[in-house]
Design an enzyme around this catalytic site. Structure first.
Site, short mmCIF file in Angstrom:
data_model
loop_
_atom_site.label_atom_id
_atom_site.label_comp_id
_atom_site.label_asym_id
_atom_site.label_seq_id
_atom_site.Cartn_x
_atom_site.Cartn_y
_atom_site.Cartn_z
N LYS A 38 21.44 20.36 7.56
CA LYS A 38 21.20 21.74 8.01
C LYS A 38 22.40 22.26 8.79
O LYS A 38 23.25 21.48 9.24
CB LYS A 38 19.94 21.77 8.89
CG LYS A 38 20.07 20.93 10.15
CD LYS A 38 18.71 20.71 10.82
CE LYS A 38 18.88 19.86 12.08
NZ LYS A 38 17.58 19.55 12.70
N TYR A 270 42.03 35.35 31.98
CA TYR A 270 41.19 36.39 32.59
C TYR A 270 40.58 35.93 33.90
O TYR A 270 40.01 34.84 33.99
CB TYR A 270 40.07 36.77 31.64
CG TYR A 270 40.52 37.39 30.34
CD1 TYR A 270 41.44 38.44 30.31
CD2 TYR A 270 40.00 36.93 29.13
CE1 TYR A 270 41.83 39.02 29.11
CE2 TYR A 270 40.38 37.50 27.93
CZ TYR A 270 41.29 38.54 27.91
OH TYR A 270 41.66 39.10 26.72
C1 LIG Z 1 17.59 18.15 12.72
C2 LIG Z 1 16.48 17.37 12.20
C3 LIG Z 1 16.63 16.00 11.93
C4 LIG Z 1 17.85 15.22 12.31
O1 LIG Z 1 17.90 15.14 13.71
P1 LIG Z 1 19.08 14.29 14.42
O2 LIG Z 1 18.65 14.18 15.83
O3 LIG Z 1 20.32 15.10 14.25
O4 LIG Z 1 19.13 13.02 13.71
C5 LIG Z 1 15.58 15.33 11.33
N1 LIG Z 1 14.44 15.98 11.03
C6 LIG Z 1 14.26 17.29 11.30
C7 LIG Z 1 12.98 17.93 10.95
C8 LIG Z 1 15.26 18.03 11.89
O5 LIG Z 1 15.07 19.32 12.15
#
Ligand SMILES: *Cc1c(COP(=O)(O)O)cnc(C)c1O
Length: 381
Positions: A38, A270
């Site tokens: 993702k 800044y």
């Molecule tokens: C993001 C996510 C993962 C992976 O999580 P990590 O902590 O990055 O391993 C697994 N399952 C779901 C449903 C997620 O949203």
């Protein structure tokens, strides 16, 4: 693009990524592996990472949204894929037709996916998500009997096939957290109740990275590591990446845009939150919050320049920030490394997370599209 372009870039070590998947598989022997891609593979680039995930044998790819799944299908990925974050009127039919497993957490979503399957004239693959204590997405235990019964009915008429039952951990990154055991028990209960409703899911899964690394009782049929596959530890409490045989995949670097001598008492950036304590040399790093460098790390973000750690002097601006070289020599074009594996003395994403008051996940994921990704170690070359 060449290996080291003369512009800021994020180098993505695909061999490290494949090795990380192999190390994770060793943690969960005999289980299927879902590579979580993702948010553009946590900033690493979903399309090339998907190719390497498959090359490394990942049976599944997991993404949040259907749009992410459709992007990977458009790029040619044909393997098993799950997405889990929907809103009403989402691209249900396209996603069914793209042969992506669809997560359903509520009756409204089951209604939408069954309608799309009927329109498409095919059986949709559905995975049911239970809320076992995270309190985010997923179906509450009180609503689970209705959802599983309706899913079973849709299955009986051939509209859907329930391929999975799954849930997500709340505190797996905090060893010994009191919510861990109750969540595992709640998941077992959700699976048992789904089976009692007549469902026969192909995969039951619960484990994110911290659970994959430290909680074997969460592994069930399949593990879903995200951050660990990119070579970062889910939390410093669990350990550093090397403790698990993991190597950071992303290295962010830039050539210095300018080096100049300035007198003592010179304000920098800044607001003049940094003032040179003496005659010195300042180096300009051509990366800022428009590139995803967190402004919260102003005054603290570490950079390796000419063999030494320097920290952001004053505010990080949209496109650039300054480090004080304390009189050391350097030239425009010399390499500054913001973060990487740490193997060559450079800071890590975890160091930036500490400086910005956030987590390593956010540091890599927020690197923006302005920063080109340069891929090395591809399985295809
Ligand atoms: C993001 C996510 C993962 C992976 O999580 P990590 O902590 O990055 O391993 C697994 N399952 C779901 C449903 C997620 O949203």
């Amino acid at each position: 693009m060449t290996d080291t372009p003369l512009r800021p870039h994020a180098r993505i070590d695909l061999a490290a990524y494949r090795d990380n998947l192999a190390a994770l598989r060793e943690r969960a022997p005999g289980r299927a592996l879902m590579a979580v891609l993702k948010a553009d593979a946590y900033g690493h680039g979903a399309v090339p990472i998907a190719r390497e995930a498959r090359a490394a044998g990942a049976e599944w790819i997991g993404v949040a949204t259907p749009y992410e799944a459709l992007q990977l299908r458009a790029a040619g990925d044909r393997g098993r894929m799950l997405c889990w974050l929907w809103t009403p009127d989402g691209p249900w039919r396209e996603t069914v037709e793209a042969d992506v497993d669809i997560t359903v957490s509520a009756m409204w979503a089951l209604d939408e996916v069954t309608a799309a399957a009927r329109q498409a004239g095919r059986t949709a693959r559905v995975q049911l998500k239970a809320d076992t204590g995270l309190g985010r997405n997923g179906c509450q235990p009180a609503d689970w009997p209705e959802l599983t019964a309706a899913a079973r009915a849709a299955e009986a008429e051939g509209t859907i096939q329930v391929t999975g039952v799954w849930s997500h951990m709340a505190c797996a990154d905090e060893p010994g957290h009191p919510s861990i055991e109750p969540q595992i028990a709640a998941f077992r209960d959700a699976v048992a109740r789904a089976e009692a409703a007549g469902l026969r899911p192909e995969v039951r899964h619960l484990a994110n990275s911290p659970a994959t690394l430290s909680l074997p009782e969460t592994h069930f049929d399949l593990v879903r590591p995200g951050i660990a596959s990119y070579g970062l530890s889910p939390s410093p409490e669990l350990g550093v990446p090397a403790d698990f045989g993991l190597r950071p995949v992303m290295t962010l670097s830039a050539p210095l845009a300018l080096v100049k001598h300035v007198p003592a008492g010179h304000g920098v950036s800044y607001g003049h939150h940094y003032v040179t304590p003496g005659d010195t040399t300042l180096a300009l790093i051509p990366l800022g919050y428009g590139d995803g460098i967190p402004r919260h790390a102003s005054g603290g973000g570490p950079v390796l320049v000419a063999g030494k750690w320097r920290t952001a002097a004053g505010r990080i601006a949209m496109d650039q920030f300054v480090v004080d070289l304390g009189g050391d020599a350097a030239s425009a074009g010399d390499e500054a490394v913001l973060f990487g594996s740490g193997d060559h003395g450079e800071p890590t994403a975890e160091d930036w997370a500490r400086a910005a008051g956030t987590i390593g996940y956010e540091i890599v994921t927020r690197i923006s599209a302005r920063v080109p990704r340069v891929y090395v170690g591809s399985s295809e070359t």
